[in-house]
Every structure is written in structure tokens, then in C-alpha cells.
Design a protein around this motif. Structure first.
Motif, short mmCIF file in Angstrom:
data_model
loop_
_atom_site.label_atom_id
_atom_site.label_comp_id
_atom_site.label_asym_id
_atom_site.label_seq_id
_atom_site.Cartn_x
_atom_site.Cartn_y
_atom_site.Cartn_z
N TRP A 49 0.85 -1.18 -0.23
CA TRP A 49 -0.06 -0.22 0.13
C TRP A 49 0.97 1.21 0.04
CZ3 TRP A 49 0.93 3.43 3.74
CH2 TRP A 49 1.40 3.01 4.96
N SER A 50 2.13 1.13 0.70
CA SER A 50 2.88 2.30 0.49
C SER A 50 3.48 2.69 -0.72
CB SER A 50 3.88 2.28 1.81
OG SER A 50 4.74 1.34 1.36
N THR A 53 -3.40 20.04 4.38
CA THR A 53 -2.24 21.01 4.28
C THR A 53 -2.37 22.20 3.48
OG1 THR A 53 -0.84 19.67 2.85
CG2 THR A 53 -0.56 19.06 5.06
N GLY A 54 -3.33 21.83 2.27
CA GLY A 54 -3.13 22.87 1.39
C GLY A 54 -2.25 22.37 0.14
N LYS A 55 -1.29 21.71 0.25
CA LYS A 55 -0.31 21.04 -0.48
C LYS A 55 -0.89 20.04 -1.59
CE LYS A 55 4.06 20.73 0.25
NZ LYS A 55 5.20 20.21 0.50
N SER A 56 -0.12 19.92 -2.70
CA SER A 56 -0.63 18.92 -3.71
C SER A 56 0.48 18.24 -4.18
CB SER A 56 -1.51 19.79 -4.88
OG SER A 56 -2.79 20.33 -4.40
N TRP A 57 0.12 16.81 -4.40
CA TRP A 57 1.03 15.93 -5.08
C TRP A 57 0.27 15.38 -6.29
CZ3 TRP A 57 0.22 17.03 -0.24
CH2 TRP A 57 1.41 17.12 0.71
N SER A 58 1.21 15.41 -7.65
CA SER A 58 0.88 14.67 -8.64
C SER A 58 1.38 13.05 -8.52
CB SER A 58 1.65 15.39 -9.84
OG SER A 58 1.46 16.89 -10.13
N VAL A 59 0.13 12.42 -8.91
CA VAL A 59 0.61 10.91 -8.77
C VAL A 59 0.13 10.27 -10.28
CG1 VAL A 59 -0.11 8.74 -7.40
CG2 VAL A 59 0.25 11.21 -6.09
N LEU A 60 0.79 9.25 -10.40
CA LEU A 60 0.67 8.67 -11.78
C LEU A 60 -0.56 7.66 -11.53
CD1 LEU A 60 1.65 8.32 -14.73
CD2 LEU A 60 3.07 6.31 -14.02
N GLU A 115 5.49 9.34 -1.98
CA GLU A 115 5.98 10.77 -1.50
C GLU A 115 4.77 11.18 -0.62
OE1 GLU A 115 6.61 9.74 -4.33
OE2 GLU A 115 8.73 9.94 -4.39
N PHE A 116 3.60 10.92 -1.23
CA PHE A 116 2.29 11.53 -0.46
C PHE A 116 2.32 10.64 0.84
CE2 PHE A 116 -2.26 11.32 0.85
CZ PHE A 116 -2.72 12.49 0.62
N VAL A 117 2.53 9.39 0.98
CA VAL A 117 2.43 8.55 2.23
C VAL A 117 3.36 8.92 3.15
CG1 VAL A 117 2.76 6.11 3.01
CG2 VAL A 117 1.65 6.49 1.14
N LYS A 118 4.79 9.24 2.60
CA LYS A 118 5.77 9.72 3.45
C LYS A 118 5.59 11.05 4.45
CE LYS A 118 9.29 6.94 1.32
NZ LYS A 118 10.77 7.28 0.28
N TYR A 119 5.19 11.98 3.51
CA TYR A 119 4.78 13.26 4.02
C TYR A 119 3.79 13.40 5.10
CZ TYR A 119 3.89 18.25 4.06
OH TYR A 119 3.74 19.76 4.39
N HIS A 120 2.67 12.78 4.85
CA HIS A 120 1.69 12.44 5.98
C HIS A 120 1.70 11.61 7.01
CE1 HIS A 120 -0.08 14.47 2.27
NE2 HIS A 120 -0.63 15.47 3.14
N THR A 174 -2.13 16.59 10.38
CA THR A 174 -0.88 16.69 9.30
C THR A 174 0.02 17.79 9.40
OG1 THR A 174 -2.59 17.93 8.01
CG2 THR A 174 -2.48 15.52 7.53
N PRO A 175 1.20 17.84 8.95
CA PRO A 175 2.09 18.60 8.95
C PRO A 175 1.58 20.31 8.74
CG PRO A 175 3.04 17.08 7.99
CD PRO A 175 1.57 16.70 8.14
N PHE A 176 2.08 21.26 9.42
CA PHE A 176 1.44 22.65 8.87
C PHE A 176 2.16 22.95 7.66
CE2 PHE A 176 0.23 22.57 13.50
CZ PHE A 176 -1.03 23.09 13.10
N VAL A 177 1.76 23.73 6.84
CA VAL A 177 2.29 24.43 5.70
C VAL A 177 3.33 25.35 5.94
CG1 VAL A 177 2.00 25.46 3.24
CG2 VAL A 177 0.37 23.68 3.83
N THR A 178 4.43 25.27 5.60
CA THR A 178 5.33 26.31 6.18
C THR A 178 6.00 27.01 4.58
OG1 THR A 178 7.22 24.64 6.09
CG2 THR A 178 6.17 25.34 8.39
N ASP A 179 5.95 26.42 3.67
CA ASP A 179 6.51 26.98 2.29
C ASP A 179 5.46 28.27 2.14
OD1 ASP A 179 7.33 27.43 -0.18
OD2 ASP A 179 6.88 25.46 -0.80
#
Length: 367
Positions: free
Chosen positions: A20-21, A48-55, A71-76, A108-113
Motif C-alpha cells: 500500500w505504501s 495541508t493545502g499542498k498537492s501531489w502529482s501521482v501517476l 511521497e504522499f504517504v511519507k509526507y503524511h 497533518t504537518p502545517f504548511v511552512t512553504d
């Protein structure tokens, strides 16, 4: 007060298994929402407001989130057993809501960017929790997750209003027992009106201090249609996309249904399945929850299908009992296709399954 906004369609996933990861399957029934125009790349947006492109890849007849999903899995910081709801907001974009084993939304992590500071607010923006209907008392009372109660800020309502896709509302008493809170009086009416059954998944969105919007999912992991929902309900997917509750015939004794002739008196549990146009029925047959529970198949990994020929010979096929969604739903899977092909089943045929001495005896009636 802002209005709760429904996406056109949604599905849920429980993170289970070995892979699943790195890749995540999308329910086959959900793919109908794309009307034959499945995206090659999807955009996943979290709270978080962030977006990820996933195939989005296709393998045989199945679709998966693949490259970019890890990458989505690791970030969250997603874990085995986490529960995710995917809301389709455009033909290639999803809002993703994540829940932990507390049944409440994950932090979820706060957006700092700084570059993301002007991104749109996550459209639901409400506290929510999920429940799986299990146990003996879920139809008369439903426990709220302890961690969710803090959202009331010490002002827990005595009566809550539950609304659903029907557009109707139900008043439900909220009782407190020691430190736990339950939906009690009025809950059984909500259960009956929506034909809820054991194994259903529900997500509750707190849209005011005493009002919840309830989203109901069936065992295909997609939002299921409620009997009283209008086909023109705004923002809803069409009934062909959503799961319709299938009525199983489950009883002891003689039975006549779906073209199956009356069977001789029997004290064994039986149910009938009619073969539909769905090509996936060749590979899997869902077991009614009550049938699986009362026959003990919930604790089995395999069962033997037995078919008595006209000459009196008994043919046998070992079939896997597959579990998914946290061991909630069970189906006959690996091995069933061999039986399907051997008996040359086709749409309109009916199969009566009878549990006899640990095996499933099958009788077939042609259309």
C-alpha cells in the motif's frame, strides 16, 4: 455558516497489505465516474493545502496510484490501518481526508512553504470521524470516538441532527455513559431509513455544534445510493456509479428465488446469487455478512464448492475466502473462476449456495 460541499463522488481505502505504501488500488466501481476518460496523472490535495502529482496506472483491469504515491504517504506519515477518503473534485483531482486508528482525522504537518500560503482552503474544513458498523448494538446506539468529543469545546449537544444525501434530517439523542458518548434514541430510525447493515462505513462531518452530515459507503468502497435519494440530487454521482444495496435471500428450509426452483426441506443456511452483467462476478462472489458469520466462514481461509451432476457424481472446487476492509467484507475469490467456467455460467443464471458440513453445495438454475 458555510455550506457543506459534496464532491461529485468519493471512495475510501483502508491501508492494508504489503504494497500500500508504493501503490494504491482505486475501486473498480469508482472508475465509472471518469466516463472512459481516466486520467494518466491525478492531483492529490490534503488538508495541508499542498498537492501531489501521482501517476494512475492500469494493470489488467485494475487502476492504481503509483509513481508519486509513496511521497504522499511519507509526507503524511501514513500507517497500516489508516483510513482515507478520496473526493473527486475534477476529472483528475482529489481531496484526501485521512483518519487514524482513533477514527478521527490525522493531524497533518502545517504548511511552512510561503509559496503555498495563498492556496485555497480545504473545501470541507469541518471536523469529522468515521465508524464501521460492527458488533451487536450498532443498530440501536453508536459510540462517538473519545478524541472527537473535544470538538464540542465542552458544550456537547443533548440532541444532534443527522442529515444525509437524501436531503432529509433525523433528530438523534446524544447520551453520556461514564466518559463515553453515544447516538441513542432516534439512531435506529436513521439506520432503518438508510438500510444500514453490518460492515457499512460511515463518515460524520460536524457542520455545526449539533449537526452532522453523514456519508455512507458500501462494501465496494464507494458511496452507496440511499433508496430515497432522487436521481437529480445536486452534486451526486448517478446511481449507476454508486453501489446499490443488493438483497440476499438468506434462510433455512425450502427456497424459491431468482429462477431457482424450490429446494427440498433443509435445515442448512442458504443464499442465492444471480449472475449479472458485471464481468467481475466471474472472479469473486460476495458472502452475505450474516451467512458468513453464522456458518463460521469468517474464520476460514478456504471453502470447498461442491456440485452434484445429473449422473450423481460430486465435483469439487477449493475456493479462497478473501477478506478486505479490515476483515469486514468476505468474498469467494481465487478458484471461483474455475467453477464459473466449468459450469459455463452467464448473466441471468442463478446459483443457490447451501452450507453443508463445512462445504458450500451449489445448485445452478439457467436463465
Amino acid at each position: 455558516m458555510k455550506t457543506f460541499r459534496r464532491a461529485s463522488a468519493s471512495f475510501f481505502k483502508v491501508l492494508l497489505g504489503d504494497n500500500w505504501s508504493t501503490k494504491l488500488s482505486v475501486p473498480l466501481d469508482f472508475m465509472k465516474n471518469f466516463n472512459g476518460e481516466e486520467p494518466k496523472v491525478s492531483t492529490l490535495t490534503s488538508s495541508t493545502g499542498k498537492s501531489w502529482s501521482v501517476l494512475m496506472e492500469k494493470s489488467d483491469k485494475c487502476y492504481f496510484f503509483s509513481k508519486g504515491w509513496s511521497e504522499f504517504v511519507k509526507y503524511h506519515d501514513l500507517k497500516v490501518g489508516d483510513f482515507l477518503v478520496f473526493w473527486l473534485t475534477s476529472n483528475s483531482s482529489f481531496d484526501v481526508v485521512m483518519y487514524s486508528n482513533s477514527a478521527c482525522e490525522k493531524e497533518t504537518p502545517f504548511v511552512t512553504d510561503p509559496s503555498t500560503s495563498n492556496m485555497k482552503t480545504f473545501p470541507r474544513g469541518y471536523a469529522s470521524f468515521f465508524k464501521v458498523l460492527l458488533g451487536e448494538c450498532w443498530s440501536t446506539k453508536l459510540k462517538l470516538p473519545q478524541d472527537f468529543i473535544k470538538n464540542f469545546n465542552g458544550e456537547q449537544p443533548k440532541v444532534s441532527t443527522l442529515t444525509s444525501s437524501t436531503g432529509k434530517s433525523w433528530s438523534v439523542l446524544m447520551d453520556k455513559t461514564e466518559k463515553s458518548y453515544f447516538f441513542s434514541k432516534g439512531w435506529s430510525k436513521f439506520v432503518t431509513d438508510h438500510d444500514l447493515q453490518i460492515g457499512d462505513f460511515l463518515v460524520f462531518w460536524l457542520t455545526s455544534n449539533s449537526t452532522f452530515e453523514v456519508v455512507i459507503y458500501g462494501n465496494n468502497a464507494c458511496e452507496r445510493i440511499t433508496p430515497s435519494v432522487s436521481k437529480n440530487y445536486p452534486g451526486r454521482a448517478t446511481p449507476s456509479v454508486m453501489m446499490k444495496r443488493e438483497k440476499f435471500k438468506l434462510k433455512k428450509g425450502p427456497i424459491k428465488a431468482d429462477g431457482v426452483d424450490s429446494i427440498e426441506q433443509s435445515n442448512n443456511l442458504q443464499f442465492v446469487r444471480k449472475i449479472s452483467q458485471d464481468k467481475n462476478m466471474k472472479y469473486r462472489i460476495m458472502l452475505p455478512a450474516k451467512f458468513a458469520r453464522e456458518t463460521g466462514l469468517v474464520s476460514k481461509n478456504e471453502v470447498t464448492l461442491k456440485y452434484m451432476t445429473e449422473s450423481g457424481d460430486c465435483e469439487e472446487w477449493p475456493v479462497t475466502v478473501q477478506r478486505d476492509l479490515g476483515n469486514i467484507n468476505l468474498r469467494l475469490s481465487a478458484g471461483f473462476a474455475k467453477f464459473f467456467n466449468a459450469k459455463e455460467l452467464s448473466a441471468g443464471d442463478s446459483c443457490l449456495f447451501e452450507f453443508v458440513d463445512g462445504s458450500l453445495h451449489v445448485k445452478v438454475s439457467r436463465k
